[in-house]
Write a protein that holds these residues in place. Sequence first.
Motif, PDB file in Angstrom:
ATOM      1  N   PRO A   1      65.477   2.607  38.180  1.00 24.47           N
ATOM      2  CA  PRO A   1      66.704   1.947  37.707  1.00 24.47           C
ATOM      3  C   PRO A   1      66.471   0.716  36.844  1.00 24.47           C
ATOM      4  CG  PRO A   1      67.011   2.664  39.967  1.00 24.47           C
ATOM      5  CD  PRO A   1      65.566   2.942  39.635  1.00 24.47           C
ATOM      6  N   GLN A   2      65.364  -0.006  37.045  1.00 26.06           N
ATOM      7  CA  GLN A   2      65.132  -1.221  36.272  1.00 26.06           C
ATOM      8  C   GLN A   2      64.540  -0.950  34.888  1.00 26.06           C
ATOM      9  OE1 GLN A   2      64.577  -1.283  39.838  1.00 26.06           O
ATOM     10  NE2 GLN A   2      66.643  -2.151  39.649  1.00 26.06           N
ATOM     11  N   THR A   3      63.993   0.238  34.662  1.00 25.87           N
ATOM     12  CA  THR A   3      63.426   0.537  33.350  1.00 25.87           C
ATOM     13  C   THR A   3      64.279   1.505  32.542  1.00 25.87           C
ATOM     14  OG1 THR A   3      62.052   2.334  34.253  1.00 25.87           O
ATOM     15  CG2 THR A   3      61.059   0.136  34.137  1.00 25.87           C
ATOM     16  N   GLU A   4      65.205   2.208  33.163  1.00 29.75           N
ATOM     17  CA  GLU A   4      66.012   3.174  32.437  1.00 29.75           C
ATOM     18  C   GLU A   4      66.828   2.485  31.342  1.00 29.75           C
ATOM     19  OE1 GLU A   4      69.039   6.934  33.200  1.00 29.75           O
ATOM     20  OE2 GLU A   4      68.291   5.768  34.889  1.00 29.75           O
ATOM     21  N   GLY A   5      66.731   2.986  30.116  1.00 27.40           N
ATOM     22  CA  GLY A   5      67.463   2.423  28.985  1.00 27.40           C
ATOM     23  C   GLY A   5      66.947   1.084  28.511  1.00 27.40           C
ATOM     24  N   MET A   6      65.751   0.716  28.903  1.00 28.70           N
ATOM     25  CA  MET A   6      65.203  -0.611  28.587  1.00 28.70           C
ATOM     26  C   MET A   6      65.129  -0.857  27.072  1.00 28.70           C
ATOM     27  SD  MET A   6      61.477  -2.037  29.754  1.00 28.70           S
ATOM     28  CE  MET A   6      60.900  -3.692  29.344  1.00 28.70           C
ATOM     29  N   PHE A   7      64.622   0.123  26.331  1.00 27.67           N
ATOM     30  CA  PHE A   7      64.496  -0.045  24.882  1.00 27.67           C
ATOM     31  C   PHE A   7      65.768   0.451  24.216  1.00 27.67           C
ATOM     32  CE2 PHE A   7      60.209  -0.964  25.919  1.00 27.67           C
ATOM     33  CZ  PHE A   7      59.726  -1.726  24.873  1.00 27.67           C
ATOM     34  N   ASP A   8      66.756  -0.436  24.213  1.00 31.74           N
ATOM     35  CA  ASP A   8      68.037  -0.158  23.576  1.00 31.74           C
ATOM     36  C   ASP A   8      68.089  -0.870  22.227  1.00 31.74           C
ATOM     37  OD1 ASP A   8      68.228  -2.805  24.355  1.00 31.74           O
ATOM     38  OD2 ASP A   8      69.868  -2.482  25.774  1.00 31.74           O
ATOM     39  N   ASP A   9      69.254  -0.875  21.592  1.00 30.87           N
ATOM     40  CA  ASP A   9      69.374  -1.543  20.289  1.00 30.87           C
ATOM     41  C   ASP A   9      68.961  -3.005  20.369  1.00 30.87           C
ATOM     42  OD1 ASP A   9      70.476   0.490  18.438  1.00 30.87           O
ATOM     43  OD2 ASP A   9      72.162   0.515  19.815  1.00 30.87           O
ATOM     44  N   ALA A  10      69.325  -3.666  21.468  1.00 32.24           N
ATOM     45  CA  ALA A  10      69.043  -5.101  21.579  1.00 32.24           C
ATOM     46  C   ALA A  10      67.552  -5.370  21.661  1.00 32.24           C
ATOM     47  CB  ALA A  10      69.763  -5.669  22.809  1.00 32.24           C
ATOM     48  N   LEU A  11      66.839  -4.633  22.524  1.00 37.19           N
ATOM     49  CA  LEU A  11      65.405  -4.906  22.673  1.00 37.19           C
ATOM     50  C   LEU A  11      64.634  -4.455  21.435  1.00 37.19           C
ATOM     51  CD1 LEU A  11      63.217  -6.063  24.446  1.00 37.19           C
ATOM     52  CD2 LEU A  11      62.937  -3.809  25.513  1.00 37.19           C
ATOM     53  N   ILE A  12      64.979  -3.292  20.878  1.00 35.43           N
ATOM     54  CA  ILE A  12      64.317  -2.859  19.644  1.00 35.43           C
ATOM     55  C   ILE A  12      64.590  -3.851  18.518  1.00 35.43           C
ATOM     56  CG2 ILE A  12      64.244  -1.052  17.886  1.00 35.43           C
ATOM     57  CD1 ILE A  12      64.798   0.976  20.118  1.00 35.43           C
ATOM     58  N   GLY A  13      65.784  -4.442  18.529  1.00 37.25           N
ATOM     59  CA  GLY A  13      66.119  -5.447  17.532  1.00 37.25           C
ATOM     60  C   GLY A  13      65.295  -6.711  17.646  1.00 37.25           C
ATOM     61  N   ARG A  14      64.708  -6.976  18.812  1.00 37.24           N
ATOM     62  CA  ARG A  14      63.837  -8.141  19.003  1.00 37.24           C
ATOM     63  C   ARG A  14      62.414  -7.867  18.512  1.00 37.24           C
ATOM     64  NH1 ARG A  14      65.271 -12.336  22.273  1.00 37.24           N
ATOM     65  NH2 ARG A  14      63.080 -12.670  22.859  1.00 37.24           N
ATOM     66  N   MET A  15      62.088  -6.602  18.284  1.00 40.21           N
ATOM     67  CA  MET A  15      60.745  -6.275  17.811  1.00 40.21           C
ATOM     68  C   MET A  15      60.578  -6.689  16.348  1.00 40.21           C
ATOM     69  SD  MET A  15      60.357  -2.486  19.581  1.00 40.21           S
ATOM     70  CE  MET A  15      58.651  -2.245  19.060  1.00 40.21           C
ATOM     71  N   LYS A  16      59.330  -6.877  15.935  1.00 42.80           N
ATOM     72  CA  LYS A  16      59.049  -7.174  14.538  1.00 42.80           C
ATOM     73  C   LYS A  16      59.514  -6.017  13.663  1.00 42.80           C
ATOM     74  CE  LYS A  16      55.008  -8.892  13.486  1.00 42.80           C
ATOM     75  NZ  LYS A  16      53.528  -9.130  13.405  1.00 42.80           N
ATOM     76  N   ARG A  17      60.113  -6.324  12.507  1.00 37.08           N
ATOM     77  CA  ARG A  17      60.476  -5.243  11.598  1.00 37.08           C
ATOM     78  C   ARG A  17      59.201  -4.525  11.171  1.00 37.08           C
ATOM     79  NH1 ARG A  17      61.032  -3.041   6.714  1.00 37.08           N
ATOM     80  NH2 ARG A  17      59.530  -4.498   5.796  1.00 37.08           N
ATOM     81  N   GLY A  18      59.220  -3.191  11.276  1.00 37.26           N
ATOM     82  CA  GLY A  18      58.045  -2.413  10.920  1.00 37.26           C
ATOM     83  C   GLY A  18      57.050  -2.240  12.045  1.00 37.26           C
ATOM     84  N   ALA A  19      57.452  -2.568  13.267  1.00 39.90           N
ATOM     85  CA  ALA A  19      56.577  -2.322  14.411  1.00 39.90           C
ATOM     86  C   ALA A  19      56.595  -0.841  14.774  1.00 39.90           C
ATOM     87  CB  ALA A  19      57.011  -3.166  15.605  1.00 39.90           C
ATOM     88  N   TYR A  20      55.638  -0.447  15.605  1.00 42.07           N
ATOM     89  CA  TYR A  20      55.515   0.931  16.065  1.00 42.07           C
ATOM     90  C   TYR A  20      55.762   0.959  17.570  1.00 42.07           C
ATOM     91  CZ  TYR A  20      52.955   1.227  11.649  1.00 42.07           C
ATOM     92  OH  TYR A  20      52.586   1.138  10.325  1.00 42.07           O
ATOM     93  N   LEU A  21      56.437   2.007  18.031  1.00 37.77           N
ATOM     94  CA  LEU A  21      56.735   2.157  19.448  1.00 37.77           C
ATOM     95  C   LEU A  21      56.153   3.476  19.936  1.00 37.77           C
ATOM     96  CD1 LEU A  21      58.176   1.012  21.954  1.00 37.77           C
ATOM     97  CD2 LEU A  21      60.270   2.153  21.165  1.00 37.77           C
ATOM     98  N   ILE A  22      55.335   3.422  20.996  1.00 38.63           N
ATOM     99  CA  ILE A  22      54.678   4.593  21.574  1.00 38.63           C
ATOM    100  C   ILE A  22      55.207   4.766  22.993  1.00 38.63           C
ATOM    101  CG2 ILE A  22      52.479   5.754  21.975  1.00 38.63           C
ATOM    102  CD1 ILE A  22      52.712   4.698  19.125  1.00 38.63           C
ATOM    103  N   ASN A  23      55.683   5.960  23.308  1.00 32.32           N
ATOM    104  CA  ASN A  23      56.270   6.195  24.634  1.00 32.32           C
ATOM    105  C   ASN A  23      55.759   7.514  25.201  1.00 32.32           C
ATOM    106  OD1 ASN A  23      57.809   6.338  26.938  1.00 32.32           O
ATOM    107  ND2 ASN A  23      59.754   6.637  25.886  1.00 32.32           N
ATOM    108  N   THR A  24      54.756   7.422  26.061  1.00 32.25           N
ATOM    109  CA  THR A  24      54.282   8.588  26.801  1.00 32.25           C
ATOM    110  C   THR A  24      54.656   8.461  28.270  1.00 32.25           C
ATOM    111  OG1 THR A  24      52.131   7.539  27.137  1.00 32.25           O
ATOM    112  CG2 THR A  24      52.343   9.026  25.252  1.00 32.25           C
ATOM    113  N   ALA A  25      55.586   7.544  28.582  1.00 33.82           N
ATOM    114  CA  ALA A  25      55.975   7.304  29.971  1.00 33.82           C
ATOM    115  C   ALA A  25      57.118   8.243  30.351  1.00 33.82           C
ATOM    116  CB  ALA A  25      56.363   5.838  30.159  1.00 33.82           C
ATOM    117  N   ARG A  26      58.350   7.858  30.043  1.00 36.47           N
ATOM    118  CA  ARG A  26      59.506   8.715  30.271  1.00 36.47           C
ATOM    119  C   ARG A  26      60.524   8.431  29.184  1.00 36.47           C
ATOM    120  NH1 ARG A  26      56.358  11.055  32.685  1.00 36.47           N
ATOM    121  NH2 ARG A  26      56.406  11.879  34.826  1.00 36.47           N
TER     122      ARG A  26
END
Length: 386
Positions: free
Chosen positions: A260-285
Motif C-alpha cells: 500500500p505504501q508504494t502503489e502509485g508512487m511514481f505519479d505525475d507529481a513525483l515524475i515531475g520532480r525528476m530531472k528533465r530527461g531522466a530515465y526510469l527503470i522499473n523491474t519491481a512491479r
Amino acid sequence: MAKVLCVLYDDPVDGYPSGYARDDLPVIDRYPDGQTAPTPKGTDFTPGQLLGSVSGELGLRSFLESRGHTLVVTSDKDRPGSVFERELVDTDVVISQPFWPAYLTAERMATARNLRLAVTAGIGSDHVDLDAAIAHGVTVAEVTFSNSISVAEHVVMMTLSLVRNYLPSHRWVLDGGWNIADCAQRSYDLEGMHVGTVAAGRIGLAVLRRLAPFDVTLHYTDRKRLPEPVERELGLVFHESGAAMVPHCDVVTINAPLHPQTEGMFDDALIGRMKRGAYLINTARARIADRDAVERALRSGQLAGYAGDVWFPQPAPADHPWRTMPHHGMTPHISGTTLSAQARYAAGTREILEDWLDGSPIRDEYLIVAGGGLAGTGAASYSTRG
C-alpha cells in the motif's frame, strides 16, 4: 493426499525445446548475503532446462505423484471459468510465478475451501491478497533471493540500453540502414551520471554494486538505512524519501516490493520532480508507477526513457499504452526467469513443498505469511491494509 495446482506460462511457440544453447550452468551455492541456495532433498530436473513453462512443470510431477499427491499444471488463469478457477475450489497448494501470476484475490480465496499454502516460484508475492491469506489461515511462501541477481543484471542491461540508445540503433541494422546520426542523437555516456534506487534490499543493493564500476554517483532511499561501511564502500548518498532523491538523479531504478505504501508512487507529481530527461527503470512491479503518468512523461520529454519488464495485468493486453509509447525498452516479465534462475526457484519450490508436506518448518527467509500474520521476509518487506 494433497492437490497441488501449478500455474505456469505457455511453452515456446515452436514447442518445448529439445536442446539448449548451453550445456551447463555455473553452480551457485550461496547468495551474496550468505543465505544458502535452495537445498531440497532431491530434484527431478536438469539445471538449464526450461522449467517455468507448462511442460517444464517446475520438475515437480514425479516427486509429487510418487508420494500419492495430485499435480495439475495449467497456463489458463484469467478468463471466467479458467482451469485455474475451476481447479482452485478443492486445491490444497497453489504455485504461481510473478511472470505469469495467478491472482489469488480475496474472492478467489473465499472459494478455495482446502487452500493452505500459496507458493511463489520466484520472488514477489503481491499477486496474493496477503490480508485475505492472513484471514483464511493460508501460508504464503516464496523462494527468496533465487532470482534477485537475475533481476539486478536486467536492471543494468536496461539502464545501458536506454542511456546508449541501443534498441533504436539495433533496429537500424535490422532494417538495413547505417544511420549513425540517427543512432547518436539520443545516445549518452553513463559515466558521471547520478543513479538512484528506490529500495536497497537484495535487488537494489545488487544493482548499486554492479553500477559502481561505471564511475557514477550512487543514491538510494529505503525504509532502513544500509550499514555505514556499505555506504562508505560504494560512496552512497542516502535520502529519506523518493521525493527527496529523484531531483538529483539522471537514472532512477525501482527495486521495491508492491504494497500500500508504494502503489502509485511514481505519479505525475513525483515524475515531475525528476530531472528533465531522466530515465526510469522499473523491474519491481508495474503498479508502483502510474501507467498513464509514465506515458505522458515520455511524450512530453520529462522522461528520456522508461524500461522495465513488469506490467499490470500480466500478460499485458495488446492495447496497453506501454507497448506503443515512445522511447521505451519494455520486455515481457522475464528479468527473473532466466534458465539459471529457474533452476534455483524450481529447487526452492520443491524445498518448500518437501517441508510443508512433511510437517517441517519452512525456512524463515521463505515465509511471507504464516501463523495468521506477516512472517519472515514478509514482515520485513510488506505491509497490510490493516
